[in-house]
Design an enzyme around this catalytic site. Structure first.
Site, PDB file in Angstrom:
ATOM      1  N   GLU A 125       0.818  -1.217   0.000  1.00  0.00           N
ATOM      2  CA  GLU A 125       0.000   0.000   0.000  1.00  0.00           C
ATOM      3  C   GLU A 125       0.853   1.270   0.000  1.00  0.00           C
ATOM      4  O   GLU A 125       0.368   2.337   0.359  1.00  0.00           O
ATOM      5  CB  GLU A 125      -0.986   0.001   1.171  1.00  0.00           C
ATOM      6  CG  GLU A 125      -1.954  -1.163   1.150  1.00  0.00           C
ATOM      7  CD  GLU A 125      -2.745  -1.269  -0.138  1.00  0.00           C
ATOM      8  OE1 GLU A 125      -3.049  -0.218  -0.747  1.00  0.00           O
ATOM      9  OE2 GLU A 125      -3.058  -2.407  -0.550  1.00  0.00           O
ATOM     10  N   ASP A 216      -1.475  -1.796  -9.622  1.00  0.00           N
ATOM     11  CA  ASP A 216      -2.152  -3.083  -9.473  1.00  0.00           C
ATOM     12  C   ASP A 216      -2.346  -3.784 -10.810  1.00  0.00           C
ATOM     13  O   ASP A 216      -2.913  -3.203 -11.749  1.00  0.00           O
ATOM     14  CB  ASP A 216      -3.521  -2.884  -8.826  1.00  0.00           C
ATOM     15  CG  ASP A 216      -3.427  -2.325  -7.419  1.00  0.00           C
ATOM     16  OD1 ASP A 216      -2.331  -2.377  -6.837  1.00  0.00           O
ATOM     17  OD2 ASP A 216      -4.451  -1.837  -6.901  1.00  0.00           O
TER      18      ASP A 216
END
Length: 686
Positions: A125, A216
């Site tokens: 993250e 991602d």
């Protein structure tokens, strides 16, 4: 001279520990497989890839043919494998020793399977704190990638970010590359020509600049609408063709290859940060609203471009303050970690630490537009692995521990038997914060509180259509009428809380907001005493309220798979007292509408998602996970039960999530002066 710029594409592929096989399989078919298949056919286009360890293990087991393709791409130098924490932990919130060990574990796996020694790492993250330099460097890593927002916040401009810098902590060095937010929103959503135009804008004649997109992998096929656009409509084919057509302008490159060719731009010290959206999500709802107003004001006044670098939002660790349940899991992880570290048996310690590592997986500890904390199966997986770690240790005795477990300034009591763990809070009315059935490594009371979220205000204008947008910009709903189940709790959803009602309650009112019906609810500090012998342990909580004394005892046994809870109410006033008394337990067995998961009340079966009012002396829960819970009451009660459901955001929009079932046991208690009312409830778990 001809202008040029390097371009590096990084793909981050990850699945949470505990995610369902069918969910991972869908991600594989829609994203991981077609993306690698595409680049396999373009051996002259280098890419960086990061797979979390949990996903690699799953791929190795379920799709060995995919593994073979990755090996070929690694051997021909097309793929640069990027490391990270094996089970994708948020590094700042795990012990320092584990920071290094988790990274080394993935380093070793990549070397063993693909023959590469990773030089870079993906930061889960992109949660950055300055002290991480030391531990990442100790793990043998030479560079990390973080968001360009980190760099903007220290005053750098966009033109300064087409290269890499060196960070330092106590003499340890670590290179850092900025991930372009501009490219994150262009790829794969905008016409590929826009990316070429953007790269051309910052190209230079000295061939030293690099633009990085590292994001991602799921956005290439799994995110809503992207499979159609990226593959069926040919976005990716067009994108790579455009890069190749402009080979004099754009040179695709792996990150470590670039580092070997080009020197760092200088030294830098980055503040704590993550990507911009994360720093919004971590704020409390009112603060999020204020931040939105500030951003809108700056944009309206054409000041956003100038001042946005200094509009930061919050700090990731504050998720542990925003959500008690997140903090509880993290503190349990630290508690279990300490117990494992204290084990004198190295073989046991190694096995237990593998479970702890899995219990550090980040996904269940936070919430944004991804389900995260709101997904019960992810929280369940965290507890499962942490309880399994405990089960490796000596568990034949009953014991208790008193300390400030959750770091809120008040002591908690942890009671452990061979069958159960009970986490008790004297400061929260002697309630149960956690009840583990150790035989199945399952937390029975893993329930999430219904809270206000900033995005709930968007429910009034959701739509079923949001094509062509990043998931950060979509407001859709998976079903209509979600606003009709949007209720908030005024206390954390713990168990064995007591309530005095003005009159016999109405089920619908309990479901919406039980606090409106309560004359008293006992969430303050209770006195307590603990009695222990070799066969059992008893924790007694007591307090005096409005002329009566309330006592509550929990009794755990060394060799019994049940827990006794005893209530006593004594009239200590000088007049008779009549009470509408209730106690509540909140349980989560995960599958609200599955036929193998149900309440058995009398001879009737009810789904876990059902509402009901019944007179009971006992009730049972059966579950498809092999756990049966039976509650036996020696005094008949009116049982009020309802599902605890939240409305939260996921990648696919607003959704209803079953968080558990509330069961309130109601009694009319008449107490002459000096008399005592008593009831014993036995919970069998098997």
């Amino acid at each position: 001279m001809t202008k040029s710029i390097y371009f590096s594409l990084g793909i981050h592929n990850h699945q949470p520990v505990g995610n369902f096989d069918f969910v991972i399989e869908r991600a594989y078919e829609m994203s991981y497989k077609p993306l690698i298949n595409f680049f396999f056919k373009h051996p002259d286009f280098p890419i960086n890839v990061h797979f979390s360890g949990f996903l690699l293990l799953w791929l190795e087991k379920n799709h060995p043919e995919y593994f073979e393709k990755l090996k070929i791409m690694a051997e021909r130098g097309q793929i640069e494998f990027v490391s990270g924490g094996f089970y994708e932990p948020i590094l700042p919130i795990i012990p320092d020793k584990d920071k290094v060990q988790q990274i080394k574990k993935l380093n070793k796996y990549i070397y063993d399977k693909f023959g590469q020694t990773p030089k870079g790492m993906w930061l889960a993250e992109r949660v950055w704190e300055p002290h991480l330099v030391k531990y990442i460097a100790e793990a043998g890593i030479e560079y990390v990638v973080v968001d360009d927002a980190h760099f903007f916040s220290v005053g750098l401009k966009e033109e300064d970010l087409f290269g890499y810098y060196l960070m330092e902590e106590q003499g340890y060095k670590l290179a850092v590359f900025p991930i372009s937010m501009k490219l994150r929103y262009l790829i794969p959503f905008a016409d590929p020509e826009e990316t070429i135009t953007y790269l051309d804008k910052f190209a230079s004649e000295d061939k030293s600049k690099i633009a990085l997109l590292f994001d991602d992998g799921e956005k290439f096929g799994l995110w809503p609408d992207t499979y159609r656009t990226v593959y069926e409509e040919g976005w990716l084919e067009t994108f790579v063709s455009k890069i190749k057509e402009n080979f004099l302008l754009v040179t695709p490159v792996n990150l470590y290859t670039y580092m070997q060719r080009v020197k760092p731009k200088g030294r830098i010290y980055l503040p704590t940060a993550s990507y911009r959206e994360m720093m919004e999500w971590v704020l409390f709802p009112e603060a999020q609203k204020e931040l939105e107003e500030l951003v809108e004001k700056l944009k309206t006044e054409n000041l956003w471009d100038k001042f946005s670098p200094y509009v930061k939002g919050g700090f990731w660790r504050n998720f542990l303050a925003k959500y008690d349940e997140s903090n509880h899991m993290q503190k349990k992880m630290l508690y279990v970690w300490k117990k494992v570290q204290d084990s004198p048996n190295e073989e046991v310690k190694e096995k237990a630490m593998e479970e702890v590592f899995q219990g550090q997986a980040n996904d269940a500890y936070w919430h944004g537009i991804f389900g995260g904390l709101y997904l019960p199966h992810l929280r369940t997986a965290i507890y499962e692995h942490l309880i399994k770690a405990e089960n490796y240790l000596e568990n034949s005795e009953i014991r208790f521990n008193i300390f400030d477990f959750d770091c809120d300034g008040n002591d908690e009591i942890i009671v452990e038997s061979p069958f159960f763990n009970l986490y008790l809070s004297p400061n929260h009315g002697g309630s149960v914060l956690e009840w583990d059935f150790k035989t199945k490594a399952f937390n029975l009371t893993n329930v999430l509180t219904r809270r206000k979220e900033a995005y709930h205000s968007k429910l009034s204008y959701v739509t079923s259509e949001a094509q062509g947008k990043s998931i950060h910009e979509r407001w859709t709903a998976k079903e209509e009428g979600l606003e009709n189940i949007l209720f908030y709790d005024n206390h954390r959803r713990v168990s064995f809380t007591e309530k005095i009602f003005e009159s016999e309650p109405v089920l619908e009112d309990l479901w919406k907001d039980s606090s409106r019906l309560e004359v008293d609810s006992f969430y303050e500090n209770y006195d307590y005493e603990i009695n222990k012998d070799e066969n059992k342990i008893r924790v007694l909580f007591s307090g005096v309220f409005r002329g009566f004394e309330l006592c509550k005892s929990y009794i755990l046994y060394k060799d019994k798979s049940f827990v006794d809870v005893v209530y006593e109410i004594k009239n200590v006033s000088e007049t008779p007292i009549s009470l509408n008394f209730g106690w509540e337990i909140n349980l989560n067995f995960l599958a609200p509408n599955h036929p193998d998961y149900y309440f058995l009340i009398g001879d009737q079966k009810y789904p876990l998602s059902s509402f009901g009012i019944e007179k009971v002396n006992n009730w049972k829960i059966f579950s498809g996970i092999g756990i049966e819970l039976e509650c036996v009451l020696d005094v008949e009660a009116s049982l009020y039960r309802y599902p605890i459901e939240t409305v939260s955001l996921s990648e696919e929009g607003f959704e209803r999530v079953y968080q558990g079932s509330a069961l309130i046991h109601f009694y009319k208690v008449d107490l002459p002066v000096g008399s005592t009312w008593r009831t014993t409830i036995r919970f069998w778990v098997k």
